[in-house]
Write a protein that holds these residues in place. Structure first.
Motif: not given
Lengths: 331, 331
Positions: A247-251, A253-256, B197-201, B205-206
């Motif tokens: 969830x830290x990554x999702x928030x 990484x490459x968040x516009x 499905x969560x993946x860090x590409x 994140x995708x």
């Protein structure tokens, strides 16, 4: 004590963590800032166990389940012969999490959480919070929230962030008390869930808890849960363990949108617990913590950054909350 | 046109339905009323298809899926040999809903909704809303919301109700446009879901859509979805079909809080559709409508109770929305 004027984070010591929070909030909320976030995009997600309150010696919901198990055993004494029931009674979390699909934990949850109506379950959680005491601190579990994080929740709220709990814990367990304890309404809780069954009985509608279609809102499940329940990418995320890494990554990484990640690092064995750079369940290095410097995540050193740990410490010093704090929590 | 002063429901004709709404709102929001509801308990749930916009000749998401199917066929021409694909292309919804588990519909959704990232799916829905036209009204689908219901949403909002969509439609389809069209944020949408499905590409994140753990938020699923996503019992519920019967029951039967149920009855073949007292999918009598008098649910007769049907009619009469309406929708 929660300050209503001046420093909005009085229980945070001056330092890089506190400064990083102020810098981010100013950047995204100041009118005219190139990084201004419109209020609907101000979505903040918080892990619960280990981030807003402790997770030792056991996650508090596990403590609840073990206390409930005693009630089940009183009704069905043969249960004590079951090795998983014995592991639960011994507080042996590692044993419960062994093997595929956390078989022991699932059995414990099925025994104590399923087959009951959501209303009856709510009453049991409420009762437990009144009567149970934390084995080390001797206080009700819901009196052990972290004051610095309570201040952060309120500081964000005041800046029109919408705070969500995103926890591996069960939503039905958390929704009972989050509004009273954190000022977060039940509809802003994302957690582990299973489907209920709806029936219209003679006394009205009944929703019965099951273990069917269990969704475990942890690790890679957290971004999945956030998407399913919230449907927007958060811009601020606070966690403390590998359960929060994705969830830290999702928030961030490459968040516009400009984003902020924060990890609560448990470094204070004297006032709380120190489990430093090791994951509680696997014993491996906490990957999220290792990744923090390269990701730009803010690491909070509890011992160094927090001058007060528990919200009740401040309440004991000043038992009557100021009136505006009261109203803020009630709305 | 949305009135900002005087009558908050100008497109509702005077009559028992309009009066029932005013009476309930006064009862639960007036300070000192014995039935006063604290604002956090003011949870309103709205079905979407047939309640906030039409569901004929097909639910709009089915129209989207059929248009998307054409794109799939262009890529894999052999698909046209499949009988379910043929049924979909013919708009034969009854055939798609035949048999256990709605096999045809699931196949259509798997083809057009799964295996894609949530961001790509969002873009396709956005594009479709710009280009597609309703076969009878010749307008974009999202220009066909009911003005009287838009007024009701805003009237409730002004009285501190939190409005939720609770629809059989997919959350990922609805969340694209609900904020712009209804002023309802994505996190206040409950609908049918499947897990991503969560993946860090390499590019970040995708989240990829699947059909796994499908939850159909319809009929008895609606109270289940409300409990899972909102976690509070609603006090106001608007629906139009048997898909909404259980959520009307859940909202109003033996609810300790004062509650209100409303059914939109499609009686206006000239301006919209008339499908009166028959369920669209089964041909049976609509049980929810039959139960309305004994349950005290307010039945809205579209022909008689609404002087304007579509929100765009008012926009065409007055193409520049008043500035306060504009700002209200944007916040």
């Amino acid at each position: 004590m929660l300050s209503t004027t001046g420093d909005p984070l009085p229980s945070w010591n001056e330092g890089s963590a506190k400064q990083a929070i102020f810098t981010y909030i100013a950047r995204v909320t100041r009118a005219g800032s190139p990084d201004f976030l419109p209020p609907p995009e101000r979505i903040a997600v918080f892990d619960n166990d280990g981030t807003l309150w402790p997770e030792h010696p056991l996650p508090f919901q596990a403590a609840f389940a073990i206390d409930e198990l005693q009630v089940c055993i009183a009704r069905q004494p043969k249960l004590v012969e079951d090795p998983m029931v014995q592991a639960a009674l011994a507080g042996d979390l590692a044993r419960l999490l062994e093997g595929p699909g956390y078989a022991g934990l699932m059995q414990l949850l099925a025994l104590t959480h399923a087959g009951t109506s959501v209303d009856a379950f709510r009453s049991r959680v409420e009762e437990w919070l009144v009567t149970a005491r934390h084995p080390r601190f001797g206080r009700p579990y819901d009196a052990l929230t972290y004051l610095p994080m309570q201040e952060l929740l309120r500081y964000l709220q005041a800046h029109h962030f919408k705070n969500f709990i995103v926890s591996g814990g069960g939503v039905d367990f958390m929704r009972v008390w989050v509004e009273r304890v954190y000022g977060i309404p039940p509809e802003q809780v994302v957690g582990s869930t299973a489907r209920t069954i709806f029936e219209l009985g003679a006394a009205g509608p009944v929703l019965t808890k099951t273990m069917d279609y269990l969704f475990v809102n942890d690790k890679g499940g957290k971004p999945v849960g956030i998407h399913q329940f919230i449907g927007r990418r958060p811009t601020l995320c606070c966690g403390n363990s590998d359960g929060d890494h994705e969830m830290l990554q999702y928030t961030t990484i490459n968040n516009p949108r400009p984003s902020f990640g924060l990890i609560v690092h448990h470094t204070d064995a004297e006032r709380e617990y120190a489990y430093a750079a090791r994951s509680t369940s696997t014993g491996k290095l906490v990957e999220a913590l290792a990744a923090a410097p390269s990701r730009g995540w803010c690491v909070v050193d509890m011992k160094q950054d927090w001058n007060t740990i528990f919200a009740t410490e401040s309440l004991m010093a000043d038992p009557v909350p100021p009136p505006d704090h009261q109203s803020e929590r009630k709305v």
